[in-house]
Structures are given as C-alpha cells and as structure tokens.
Design a protein around this motif. Sequence first.
Motif, short mmCIF file in Angstrom:
data_model
loop_
_atom_site.label_atom_id
_atom_site.label_comp_id
_atom_site.label_asym_id
_atom_site.label_seq_id
_atom_site.Cartn_x
_atom_site.Cartn_y
_atom_site.Cartn_z
N ALA A 1 34.66 34.58 36.88
CA ALA A 1 34.37 33.37 36.13
C ALA A 1 35.68 32.66 35.86
O ALA A 1 36.76 33.14 36.19
CB ALA A 1 33.66 33.73 34.82
N SER A 2 35.60 31.48 35.24
CA SER A 2 36.83 30.77 34.90
C SER A 2 37.67 31.61 33.96
O SER A 2 37.17 32.24 33.04
CB SER A 2 36.49 29.43 34.23
N VAL A 3 38.97 31.64 34.22
CA VAL A 3 39.88 32.51 33.47
C VAL A 3 40.52 31.72 32.34
O VAL A 3 41.14 30.70 32.56
CB VAL A 3 40.95 33.10 34.40
N THR B 1 28.16 40.76 35.11
CA THR B 1 27.63 39.72 35.98
C THR B 1 26.23 39.30 35.56
O THR B 1 25.53 40.02 34.85
CB THR B 1 27.56 40.21 37.45
N TYR B 2 25.84 38.13 36.03
CA TYR B 2 24.45 37.67 35.89
C TYR B 2 24.11 36.83 37.11
O TYR B 2 24.99 36.24 37.76
CB TYR B 2 24.25 36.86 34.61
N ALA C 1 30.30 36.79 38.05
CA ALA C 1 30.89 37.12 36.75
C ALA C 1 30.40 36.20 35.65
O ALA C 1 30.18 35.00 35.87
CB ALA C 1 32.41 37.04 36.83
N ILE C 2 30.21 36.76 34.46
CA ILE C 2 29.86 35.96 33.29
C ILE C 2 31.12 35.31 32.75
O ILE C 2 32.24 35.67 33.14
CB ILE C 2 29.18 36.83 32.21
N PRO C 3 31.00 34.33 31.85
CA PRO C 3 32.19 33.75 31.23
C PRO C 3 33.07 34.81 30.58
O PRO C 3 32.57 35.77 30.00
CB PRO C 3 31.61 32.79 30.18
N PHE C 4 34.38 34.65 30.70
CA PHE C 4 35.43 35.53 30.17
C PHE C 4 35.58 36.83 30.96
O PHE C 4 36.39 37.68 30.59
CB PHE C 4 35.20 35.88 28.69
#
Length: 514
Positions: free
Chosen positions: A6-8, A313-314, A330-333
């Motif tokens: 996800a975005s880091v 994950t989702y 990956a989920i956020p964070f």
Amino acid sequence: MKLSTASVDQKPKTRPIDHILLRGEPTRPALDGRSGHLDFAELESTLGHLAAWLQGFGLPPGERVASWVAKGPVAALMPMAATRAGLVHVPINPLLKRAQAAHILSDSGTRLLIGTQARLDTLEEGDVPPDCQAHSESDTACAMTGGPTLPPSDAEPDTLAAILYTSGSTGKPKGVMLSHANLWLGAVAVADYLKMTPQDRTLCVLPFSFDYGQNQLFSTWYAGGCVVPLDYLTPRDVIKSIERRQVTTLAGVPPLWVQLIELDWPPEVAAQLRRLTNSGGALTPTLVARLRALFPNADLYPMYGLTEAFRSTYLPPALVDSHPDSMGRAIPFAEILVVRPDGTLTDDNEPGELVHCGPLVAQGYWNDRARTAERFRPAPEVSAYGGMAVWSGDTVRRDAEGLLYFVGRDDAMIKSAGNRISPTEVEESAMAVPGVLEAIALGVPDPRLGAAVRLLLRGKPGVDPTLLENDVRGHLKQDLPNFMQPRDIRFVDAFPANANGKIDRVAVAREHGE
C-alpha cells in the motif's frame, strides 16, 4: 522490482486508542444490543467512569488487567478503559476453559482480573497469580454510571496497550504485544478500505479477544458508526439480530459462513446487509459464489491477517468475481513483500514467504524472546519501512497484477514422494464439487511415499457419501496432478473449532492423521 504494498507513510498520524469515541457525533448511536443503547457522548462518559474505577486499584502504569466476560458494555469498553487508566489490557476469550485462562493470567502477570462470576467460580486454587485481585463484572455496574471519571489519556503511540493471546493451536497460547499505534492505525485502515460511514451498524459476533473481533469495535467507532455485540447460540440468532438491529456490516470466519448459507434467509433481511468481511481462513470460490448469491446488496471483502501484524491484505469487492481465490493487495499502512529465503523479492507467480513491514507490526511476544526472534526479524533490504518485520511463515505467490494468492504454511505442506502439496489447493478443488460443504486435506504416514493425502469432507445433509466420494474423486482427477490425489477420503459430521471459530487443524490432524 515489483512490490505488493500500500502507499507508504513513514510517520502516519496516530492517537491513543481511548480517543476513538471522540470521533463520533455525540448524539449518534454508538452501542446497541441486549444491554441497552448508548450514544457516543454516553459511551464516552461510561468509559471515563470505568477507567477511573480501574485506576482506583492503585496499580503502577503498565500493569496488566484481564477481562473474562461475555459481550456487553464492559467487554466493549475494557480495551480503552484499561489504557486510559495507564494499564495494559489482556482480554480472555469467554469460550476458554479454566486451564487456558489460568495460563494467560500467569504468563501475562495479570494484577487485576474482571470476570463474570460464573467464570470466576470455575477457577481453582493457584489459577490466579498471588498478587492478582479478582473482581466480578457486577462490581463495575455502579462505577460505570457515576462517581469519578478520567479524561482521555495522553499515551505515546508506542506505549503498550494490549496483549492478545493467540488461540494456541500449536502449543500454549502466546501473547502478542500491541501498541496504541497498532490499534489506532488498524482502525483507520479498515474503516478506510471498507468505506464505513456513521450510518453503518456492525454486528459483532467474533470474540473481542480476537484481533479481528476487536477491530470490529474500533473501525466502526472510527467511522462514527454503531456496534451491536452478540454472543449467539445458533446461527439463526445472527439472522434475528441483523433484522432487529438494522445491521449493515457482518464480519465472519469461513465456518460461520458455511453455517449461515445453509439457513433460509428472508430475502428482505439478506438484502439489508451492505458489507461482509472474511478473515481467519480463505474463502473458496464456491463459498464466494454462494455468499454473492445470498447477499446481493453486500460488498464482499476477503482478507488475510495474522495477529502479529493485525491485517495484511484485502481483496476489493470489484475483483471478487474475477479473482475469487485471491488474498488481494496490502491494506493501508502495510507493506507486503513476497521473498525468497535469502530475502530477495520473488518473480511473478514464484512462491515465497509473505513478509509484513510497517507500523502495523506488533512489538513481539510477551515474555518470550526466543519465539519473538523467530517471527520478528529485520525487514528485507528492499523494504521502504525497514525496521522489524513479521516473517509470516506463510507461502504465497504474487501475479503480474500484484494480487496475492495463498499457497500454504510451510509447516502444513504435505511432502509426498519429493513433491510439496498445498492442502489449500486440494481443499479448494474438493469444495468446487456440489454437495461438499467443508473439506480438510492433511498428510498421513505412508511407507512408500513418506506421506499421502487424506481428504476429510463434510457433505450436505441427505447426500449419499458413496456417490459424493465418486464425484469428488472424478473432479480431483480432472483438476489436480496424480501426486496430489488423496489416498483415501473420509466423511465427518463436523470439524472441531478453536475459540475464535476457526477450524482447529491441529485437532483434526490429531484425530485423523494416523
């Protein structure tokens, strides 16, 4: 190089977990159920009173307080009340028995235990640590409605907030240490990707001692919605509560979904649900199809997680039909890497170990340096976060679109005649056969192969086992290579479940693995 991430955000914003009720509109409903109805202002006030009551025991900051209670206001508020009082919360699954509870109390060094009187009465001499006080849940009744109160805490993000004990399917339960940041960012992430709103009402059927179950509370409250705790006796109780409480969101594990799809749902009740989430085991394509047909208005979110990193994950609902067997992204964070034994990234569709990096990673196992060192290790060099990562032990593969697929746990893989067989692959193939409700594949000793595949099935009521076995064998021969074919197929009436409702594979192997 391709990452599944996800975005880091290296420094995501967090707050102490006991601030979460402050996000809701004061007059909107926050808690609804058999114990009554509370709006956000009333629930925040109750939280302050309960925290002050806990602080009144005079325990030093960081001491552990355990709760062993059924679902209700105390169970829902203890995770935040304990931290507001400067303590660390240790929830005990109400389904656990005396010996399991005694282990958790001893291992965590609990100094204060709040339990229902019936559960406290089961404890024997020596079960409660000598310096631990035990109090009945009924003692909190007056404290929660008046008297002293505590304001929101100013805890630092990395302060230990909770110790959640795993189900212990492989040995005694071990306590996973979670910080305020772990809990807060888990709530933010889930509320975000589930697109939750203040109008949502979540039926909480999972234990609050389960990280997935506890997050039902936090993510709903972060979004300003209402939680409906339910200790159900039968799956029909779930249907009744969804109808009576205007529920929009339901979280479950595969065995629960199997039970629910066997029931006759009034169409108007099934249509009421807007969101279904699954973790604690993979959904088979067949089960996905049945859920989609039964709940036409509900978005389905298959998810993968582990207590050591909460959630990894989702799969977005828009991809469920086209990729029903995927774990998603990956989920956020969360930064999710698929790596080889040397820590380098795998190529597309090359199996590797799932490694979870980022701020959702827990602080290790309580009082267990050896097992912490095994699972919590420095992140691979390619990680954008660095620091400590959770090396899951789960084998997955990543396709060209960046979607992940579960292959199996290394310690669960069946090694047969030099071949590594994923039980999941055999089970999913068997589940595609009409008439099969549940399937478990395991390895059994074989003098020629080293290990052979045994397939355990639970069929639909009234289906002839002999005919079903023939159908399953025929399908497997078409679907799987020869080395993955089961040596034998057995039928069972039910599979044992652990305290979190998931199939207890260790118990299954103990009973059927010889």
